[in-house]
Design an enzyme around this catalytic site. Structure first.
Site, PDB file in Angstrom:
ATOM      1  N   ILE A 288      35.248 -16.492 -34.881  1.00 19.58           N
ATOM      2  CA  ILE A 288      35.285 -15.190 -34.207  1.00 19.58           C
ATOM      3  C   ILE A 288      34.589 -15.254 -32.848  1.00 19.58           C
ATOM      4  O   ILE A 288      34.462 -14.261 -32.155  1.00 19.58           O
ATOM      5  CB  ILE A 288      34.672 -14.091 -35.104  1.00 19.58           C
ATOM      6  CG1 ILE A 288      35.081 -12.685 -34.625  1.00 19.58           C
ATOM      7  CG2 ILE A 288      33.158 -14.235 -35.181  1.00 19.58           C
ATOM      8  CD1 ILE A 288      34.693 -11.578 -35.541  1.00 19.58           C
ATOM      9  N   GLY A 289      34.117 -16.460 -32.483  1.00 24.17           N
ATOM     10  CA  GLY A 289      33.481 -16.646 -31.182  1.00 24.17           C
ATOM     11  C   GLY A 289      33.377 -18.119 -30.834  1.00 24.17           C
ATOM     12  O   GLY A 289      32.809 -18.491 -29.818  1.00 24.17           O
ATOM     13  N   GLY A 290      33.935 -18.945 -31.740  1.00 25.87           N
ATOM     14  CA  GLY A 290      33.866 -20.394 -31.565  1.00 25.87           C
ATOM     15  C   GLY A 290      33.414 -21.092 -32.826  1.00 25.87           C
ATOM     16  O   GLY A 290      33.064 -22.278 -32.808  1.00 25.87           O
ATOM     17  N   SER A 291      33.435 -20.389 -33.960  1.00 24.12           N
ATOM     18  CA  SER A 291      32.806 -20.896 -35.187  1.00 24.12           C
ATOM     19  C   SER A 291      33.525 -22.061 -35.862  1.00 24.12           C
ATOM     20  O   SER A 291      32.955 -22.697 -36.745  1.00 24.12           O
ATOM     21  CB  SER A 291      32.648 -19.754 -36.197  1.00 24.12           C
ATOM     22  OG  SER A 291      31.734 -18.808 -35.704  1.00 24.12           O
TER      23      SER A 291
ATOM     24  N   SER B  24      29.623 -20.945 -36.775  1.00 22.12           N
ATOM     25  CA  SER B  24      29.030 -20.724 -38.081  1.00 22.12           C
ATOM     26  C   SER B  24      29.641 -21.591 -39.187  1.00 22.12           C
ATOM     27  O   SER B  24      29.149 -21.592 -40.308  1.00 22.12           O
ATOM     28  CB  SER B  24      29.168 -19.243 -38.461  1.00 22.12           C
ATOM     29  OG  SER B  24      30.531 -18.857 -38.507  1.00 22.12           O
ATOM     30  N   SER B  25      30.702 -22.362 -38.870  1.00 17.75           N
ATOM     31  CA  SER B  25      31.280 -23.266 -39.876  1.00 17.75           C
ATOM     32  C   SER B  25      30.546 -24.612 -39.855  1.00 17.75           C
ATOM     33  O   SER B  25      31.160 -25.674 -39.923  1.00 17.75           O
ATOM     34  CB  SER B  25      32.779 -23.470 -39.609  1.00 17.75           C
ATOM     35  OG  SER B  25      33.462 -22.245 -39.500  1.00 17.75           O
TER      36      SER B  25
ATOM     37  N   LYS C 186      34.590 -22.799 -46.375  1.00 16.86           N
ATOM     38  CA  LYS C 186      33.391 -22.133 -45.860  1.00 16.86           C
ATOM     39  C   LYS C 186      32.909 -21.058 -46.835  1.00 16.86           C
ATOM     40  O   LYS C 186      33.716 -20.409 -47.517  1.00 16.86           O
ATOM     41  CB  LYS C 186      33.732 -21.516 -44.496  1.00 16.86           C
ATOM     42  CG  LYS C 186      32.567 -20.946 -43.725  1.00 16.86           C
ATOM     43  CD  LYS C 186      33.048 -20.497 -42.356  1.00 16.86           C
ATOM     44  CE  LYS C 186      31.943 -19.872 -41.526  1.00 16.86           C
ATOM     45  NZ  LYS C 186      32.428 -19.485 -40.186  1.00 16.86           N
TER      46      LYS C 186
END
Length: 568
Positions: free
Chosen positions: A230-233, A209-210, A134
């Site tokens: 950090i939240g589901g990325s 975000s990934s 990433k």
């Protein structure tokens, strides 16, 4: 009057010119970054072409179809060469990024790494495996942009610990993948490198975000990738793209030289910690990656990582599991297909001899409204807003940015007005004092203790639960921040959690979606229906969770789920 007009017009004109020059400077930086990426793509395409001319008989499809475990075996025994595998994946990655815009940059040093590993006597666990990483995971000599113009100037001076360990284990990092601007989104778009598309349906987002990792691996251009969560990325792109992904306990893998919100994660750890983890096409690939990374070199390079090697016995065990389950967390009702998946897997696990126990996460509204939203918007979003200084804001983030730009007094008034009606939105406008933040950290620990007590009271090994999906249409993630309660819960708790695709969206699911009303058929519920509509044939996944430091047990349940869903 004319003199006064001149005095007024002079500063106004200066401001207009200054803004124009600033915008032009930003545009030049973006164009330079785009030009650099395009040149890198051309160089890789030329290198692939040269390899093709030298070795025209390569069976590209046969190599790309090999699972990671089989590919590592073939590389170690010598029936396949690392060079052949690398150039095969480079060629496929070029094809996938042309269709989806998933790559931020190729890593030309991959050819040097190829030469280096071929001269070694000892072959690591990932010998000859091309790996994508990433954007914000540090690689020496490359940018770590987070999709922000202000990050385009300085190259990373050394490899992150995780990249160093990958190389020690014989892997070849070959590409860096695209991310949403600032990483604070589960879409995948930024003004510099543009929107990444889902390879399974170009009308859909790969998640974030990934998201670049998700698109590249799902498209077949990488066999193993490293994302962050950090939240589901890691988990949301895995859900949207039909991949397996693991968010470990945050401290299980090193995050040294990894940037988040334009600061080093180690020197400025957020209250809800960032975790790095693997993404791949099957669970065995995740297990092999974790086994390779959890080595002495990792523990020596980063002494803050607990020296806990991978527990192969726990992963390979066949002892029946006691699994808690739920198909809704009661906060944000998910589309019918996601709940169906949990119910079907629950029945399959039960039929296979495992014990399934109803489980309900305690106080989920408190977790989302008080522990999650207040963590990220503790200062009213001012720290996040600073990232966009001297930058162009991505259209998918404009609504959040505009919220954060509201003056502090107005935010307090809005929070008071909205709290009785829309508590989850009101939290975004609430600023907190230092004393309140200390208390907030304490509240997270108290909740974590309560959750673990509930878990142990039921004597659970692991939990089966839903994940947000199927894939959203681009632009919608920015409108539905609170829809990620299914994944965010386990970031707040810092529990390992993984995603396994188990089914696809059916015509019946699509018809049932038309009847979906969510909590109360409010604007958010209607927006979710719009976001996931038109997803027939796209992946449907479930989430598996274990207690902290029990990644192997989490993977064990994921493997059981994968096996049963494939049999079905």
């Amino acid at each position: 009057p004319s003199a006064a007009l001149a005095l007024l017009c002079g500063p106004a004109a200066a401001v207009v010119v200054w803004k124009w020059l600033s915008k032009r400077q930003i545009q030049k930086k973006m164009e330079e970054a785009q030009r650099s990426r395009n040149e890198g793509v051309k160089k890789m395409a030329k290198a692939v072409q040269q390899f093709r001319e030298q070795v025209p008989s390569v069976q590209m499809d046969a190599i790309l179809s090999l699972p990671l475990l089989e590919l590592t075996g073939r590389l170690r025994e010598g029936s396949l060469s690392p060079k052949t595998v690398l150039y095969t994946y480079l060629e496929k990655a070029l094809e996938v990024t042309q269709q989806t815009n998933c790559l931020r940059h190729f890593i030309p040093e991959c050819e040097e790494q190829l030469q280096e590993i071929q001269q070694r006597r000892e072959k690591g666990l990932l010998y000859g495996i091309p790996v994508s990483i990433k954007d914000h995971i540090g690689h020496k000599g490359h940018l770590s942009t987070c999709g922000l113009v202000q990050c385009l100037g300085a190259q990373v001076q050394e490899d992150s610990v995780l990249v160093k360990v990958l190389k020690i284990q014989g892997a070849i990092p070959f590409a860096m993948t695209n991310v949403p601007q600032s990483l604070f989104s589960y879409d995948c778009s930024n003004p510099i490198f543009g929107q990444t598309l889902n390879p399974l349906n170009h009308q859909k987002s790969p998640g974030g975000s990934s998201g670049g990792e998700g698109a590249l691996i799902a498209g077949g251009g990488s066999i193993l990738g490293i994302g962050s969560d950090i939240g589901g990325s890691i988990r949301l792109p895995s859900s949207f793209c039909g991949l397996c992904g693991l968010k470990p306990t945050a401290e299980r893998l090193s995050v040294q030289c990894t940037r988040l919100l334009n600061v080093d994660v180690c020197s400025h750890p957020p209250p809800v910690p960032c975790a790095l983890g693997p993404m791949a096409r099957d669970v065995d690939s995740l297990a092999l990656c974790m086994k390779a990374l959890l080595c002495q070199e990792m523990f020596q390079l980063d002494p803050t990582v607990p020296p806990i090697p991978f527990d192969e016995e726990a992963y390979a065990s066949s002892t029946p599991l006691r699994v808690g389950y739920y198909d809704t967390d009661g906060y944000f009702p998910l589309p019918p297909c996601m709940r169906r998946a949990v119910q079907e897997i629950r029945e399959a696990l039960q039929a296979a001899g495992h014990q399934l126990v109803p489980f309900s996460p305690p106080q989920i509204h408190y977790v989302m409204n008080e522990l999650f939203l207040k963590t990220f918007f503790a200062d009213g979003g001012r720290t996040w807003l600073d990232l966009f200084t001297g930058d162009i804001v991505d259209p998918n983030l404009k609504s959040q940015v505009n919220c954060c730009k509201i003056p502090r007094l107005a935010k307090k008034l809005l929070a008071l007005i909205l709290k009785p009606l829309l508590k989850n939105v009101a939290m975004i406008f609430t600023c907190r004092s230092v004393k309140e933040m200390w208390n907030h950290h304490h509240q997270i620990e108290v909740y974590r203790t309560e959750f673990i007590a509930r878990w142990r009271e039921l004597q659970l090994d692991a939990v089966l639960c839903p994940v947000l999906g199927p894939a959203f249409t681009p632009g919608y993630p920015g409108k539905l921040l609170t829809a990620i309660s299914s994944t965010m819960l386990y970031n707040v708790l810092n529990f390992p959690a993984g995603i396994v695709p188990v089914s696809t969206v059916t015509e019946a699911d699509e018809e049932e979606l038309k009847l979906y009303q969510g909590c109360c058929d409010d604007p958010w519920d209607r927006t979710l229906k719009q976001a996931v509509a038109g997803a027939v044939g796209l992946p449907v996944a479930v989430q598996c969770v274990a207690l902290p430091w029990r990644e192997e047990l989490c993977l064990r349940l994921m493997k059981e789920v994968e096996t049963l869903s494939r049999e079905k």
